[in-house]
Motif scaffolding. Sequence first.
Motif, short mmCIF file in Angstrom:
data_model
loop_
_atom_site.label_atom_id
_atom_site.label_comp_id
_atom_site.label_asym_id
_atom_site.label_seq_id
_atom_site.Cartn_x
_atom_site.Cartn_y
_atom_site.Cartn_z
N PHE A 148 79.58 64.28 27.48
CA PHE A 148 78.53 64.00 26.50
C PHE A 148 77.36 64.96 26.59
CE2 PHE A 148 80.77 60.04 26.02
CZ PHE A 148 80.69 59.86 24.64
N SER A 181 70.12 59.28 26.23
CA SER A 181 70.71 57.98 26.56
C SER A 181 72.09 58.11 27.19
CB SER A 181 70.76 57.10 25.31
OG SER A 181 71.48 57.75 24.32
N LEU A 183 72.93 60.86 29.10
CA LEU A 183 72.89 61.93 30.10
C LEU A 183 72.47 61.39 31.47
CD1 LEU A 183 71.09 64.74 28.09
CD2 LEU A 183 73.50 64.06 28.08
N GLU A 185 70.60 62.27 35.30
CA GLU A 185 69.32 62.90 35.66
C GLU A 185 69.36 64.43 35.56
OE1 GLU A 185 66.11 60.99 38.43
OE2 GLU A 185 67.55 60.17 37.04
N ARG A 211 62.73 56.02 27.18
CA ARG A 211 62.37 56.22 28.58
C ARG A 211 61.01 56.89 28.67
NH1 ARG A 211 68.28 58.13 30.32
NH2 ARG A 211 69.25 56.08 30.28
N LYS A 483 66.98 46.63 32.06
CA LYS A 483 66.83 48.06 31.82
C LYS A 483 68.06 48.76 32.38
CE LYS A 483 63.99 52.01 33.07
NZ LYS A 483 62.92 52.47 33.95
N ASP A 484 68.66 49.59 31.61
CA ASP A 484 69.82 50.37 32.05
C ASP A 484 70.87 49.52 32.75
OD1 ASP A 484 68.76 52.63 31.00
OD2 ASP A 484 67.77 53.23 32.86
#
Lengths: 509, 368, 339
Positions: A148, A181, A183, A185, A211, A483-484
């Motif tokens: 991605f 979204s 990817l 870090e 973010r 979150k995440d």
Amino acid sequence: MEKKLLFSAKNITKSFYGTQALKGVDLDIYEGEVVGLIGENGAGKSTLLKIIIGVQPQTSGEMTMHGRPFAPADPMAANKEGIGMVFQEQSLIVNLSVGQNLFFGHEKDFMRMGFVNWKKMYEESKKVLEEVNCGYINPKKKVIDLNFATRQMVEIAKVVNLTKSGHDDQKCLILLDEPTSVLNEEEVQNLFKEVRKLTAKGHAVVFVSHRLDEVLEISDRIYVYKDGENAGNMDIKDATEEKLYAAMVGRETTTEYYHLADQKPAGKEVVLETKDLGLSGVFKHCNIKLHKGEILGICGVVGSGKEEICSVICGDEKPSSGELYVNGKKVDYSSPANALHDGILMIPKERHAEGIVRNLSVADNMALSNATLLSEHGVVSKKKVNDQADEWIERLRIKTSGREAELISLSGGNQQKVVFARALASQADIIILNHPTRGVDVGAKEEIYALTREVVAQGKSVILLGDTLDECIGMSNRVIVMKDGLITGEFQADAGEKPSQVSIVSLMM
Amino acid sequence: MKMRKLAAFALSTVMAVSTLAMTAMASDDWKSFKIDPAQIPQEKLDTTLSVACSIRGLENPYINTIKVGMEMFCEYLDSIGQKYEMQVLDSGGSNDTEINNMKQFAAKANGNAIAYSDPNESAICTALVEAMAESGGYIGTAWNREEEDTVTDYDPNWVIHTSPDNVVNGEAIATALFDQMGGKGQIFVLEGMLGNTASNDRVAGLQNALEKYPDIEVVAQDTANWATAEALTLVETWLSQYPEVGGIWCANDNMATGALQALENAGLKGKVGVVGIDANTDIVEAIAAGDATATVSSNGYLQGGYTLAICYAAWAGLIDPAELPIEYREFATPATVITSENVEQYIADYIDATPEFDFSEIWWCKAD
Amino acid sequence: MAKENQAALTIQEEFAKKIKAENRREKIIKWAPVLVLLALIVVFTIARGSAFASVSNLVAILNQWAIPLIVALGLTFVIMLGGIDLSIDGTVGMAGSIASVLVMNTLNDNNFGIFGIIIAILCSVVVGFFVGLFHVKLKIPSFMVSFAFMNICTGIAYLSYSGTPATVSDPVLKALPKVSFLGIPFITWVALVMLLLCIYIQEYTPFGRYIYAVGTDETIPRSVGINVDHVKIKVFTLAGFLFGVAGVVGLIRLGQGQAGIGKDLMFPAQAAVVIGGTSLSGGKGGVLNTVVGTLIMTVLINGLTMMGVNPNIKTGIQGIIILVAVILTTKRGATVISK
């Protein structure tokens, strides 16, 4: 150094079927800057981007680009003026190669004797990719074989190439909608490096993200939108997470609106419990307890995993780890029908796609989930179906020409009430409300809130995915923040002691 | 047997008191019965009669001759001043379509209808008859019906059921083929649609012949669904496996055409005997050229035309089917086995010239 | 906070892993049709040995492969668009029938030779064009329009020879089924030329790219100014052309023009395209997949015929093998949840 204005939007409004998505927002972009754009779900960010790129027109308001009036009829027109967008849903054709995607629609430039000269196209592709420092990507590879992050870079290369076609010195505006979204870090850092290289050449970038840390890191300036309006425009020097949170969250809860007087403390009895529940790649370590007579709100941005948790609970999706207990009994659902058998019912978000049968009558729609209850000797009793419909039409004050009216003829709010009636009539004890007030006018919203209070007063329990944070806090006894894919916080929300929106938003983003 | 007696009894009693303008006659005199237009009431002649043939699909040349037979009969109707409307009900090989077609046709005509029907499969024969009987129209069926069905079940509307004798025909072409092969060698067998009575009966005839020729060996047998292209593919494949084959037995001529083409492509045309049934023009010509061995003419013109003629006589009130002896309601129509011996004559009568029929002699079509 | 990040990363990694696994599965599936084909060949060779693998049977297979291949090529592009074309049986039969009454034949005195063939193919092209036009402009689903045209064309076919099929008497056409070059029959060469044409269209023209794009997501080509409607009409017209060629090839093979030339071609062609790996939802696959798919179907039918399977159960066995092939070669089930 004086900054040169590249793009400007003034007082843009947009209404869809009576609801105003944008109530008049402004956006100014100068050459060589990265502008962050933040706001809750539904604040109007994506709507504005779609107007800028020409996917949909604004209802009113003016835009300029390069100082000239700008009103793109379609994305191509926007491209010609130097505006390109990387869409949240990727717009690459996955079964074509990178090079074919980069020059998609421009193959005629490479025709030679009736054949597309792929060699030349791939050479050109190499150049385009090198321009955005992605020379490592093989232009002959099919997009489907790329990860991605790489696809994202190909999109950016494609957009950059499109927007400069013709004039190399034209400054461009690149719109990135939630580019990070998917990817990790390292890939995010890579993306930022590329973004900085672009802006160093004088191009501008609009960066939309949930973010906050990323927005703060990359942006020169940040716009905050709230409910379709500007809620702040601050320079990066002045921006802090706290300030941004404060700007994003909206109006404080009003007591009457959410019928707080009717909010009763939840019972002690646990009706549903998840233990370390997880769905591979989406959410993990999820421990939730739902009590009898409780409204449990789950807050989180799109992609936080809150919707998928509900899918797992209502049997639509199988968890990859953890356990689910209903009334103290371990359960393992293979379909929503199983879950309904145990009294769990979800009122889906996409009412049109999932919740209703548009061409069935009001009465038949109400009877969809409990037809067996209404049947005698295996034959559905028409009389019982009608009685049920009449009862609920009256109780919920559904505006319809009668129980035989096709559902499609009702307004959004009244359709939603029919769906509610179905849920209530189904005798489910645990009801999952997935954005119950989306696309519903204010009056109907209030009625839906009152109805929800009534439901829990009867001893049923509700899991609520609110359309706005305010709604989620206002209605719930307890709020869980995600979150995440992880639960990041849990708040008691007794009437009169509601948590602040800022405290929740800070755990969401 | 009982039925027949009953019918004879009914016939004799009704005859005695009959007010119909019918000449009383003994059972075997029916053969010479003639339609006398003068006896048909004017109001009947002025009524628009719906005429139809219900068939499997015009892609088959034999079936097309049935349609032509209907057209010939309609010319006869013109000649006696009968008003009519003609229609082809094409089932395209579908049971449902055939039944629905018949129902619509019958309902529309409201009793003033006659039809020839070749039921797609035996099982639907009575459904077709019933559709007609309900509306009061008259129907004659050919080829396929269940064994237990009989025309007297639907008196008077199911007028006749006729069929060339498939078992006899299947055996006749097999015998012609085996004789040509000298009584020994390998053969391929191409069946028609599985479960189809006509195909099953023809294959039964083949079995009878095989018993009499013990040195003939069936090396490959399959269905080609009456279709040319499928037959071509099957024979092509088999030829590479059994190049020594001496003959190909086909349940109809459409498939024989495919078999011949496969032989042609393999350079074996004329060296391997081919037989079929239906007397399609190309197969008849192939027989004349020595490339095919035999076929059978079931004479579709005759089947289509005379079946309608008998139904017409019933509708016009000239005969009462319920009073007819059973052998005039269920009988075999004549079939001609065409081989190199009589092929020239057949070509002269039926291909170079269109046959002519006198439809007033309605039982001329009964084989004896 | 640090711990949280780490955990969050794990979810991300899980997601990445899921996608990787899916891509891997897709790659294996890509080769599955070839494996199915090889498996069939091995099984039939073991079971029937010299007869199945003989030169004469290979020629038979090539002969039997030609028409399904040409038809399936046309269908491939339609399916890549995400559409369907049910007109096949009708258009193929019509083209073959019309050609048969225009060239030298036993039914009438026409002798237009090659022009007769061109006219027949043109008729089919026109039908394809109208299927596309009605589908696009009147927004009728392609299966509905093409189904209607199947019936219309079958009717035209019947009309063209009005009951008595015309046998070809043109000496050149009559000789063609026996002609072969390098051991490959003439009609197979025609099919191979059509294959090359389709590879050219798919791989070397912008149009080929647009077919993929329209099948993947219509909004993408629309956004770069491609007329999606034109792409669709062109695809149906191209399919019409190939069906017309198939009809003429069918006529050459059969030596006789009849509506039956097109009979029962459609569903095996659909099956071949899907087994080859072209997705019914569009945007994926291509003509090379179809080459393998049609070979699987042809070899399967040829092999089963050779095995001498009882006709009463043969169709059933054929169905089971097709089902297994579809299960092995197509991607099913939900894809990764979008995130």
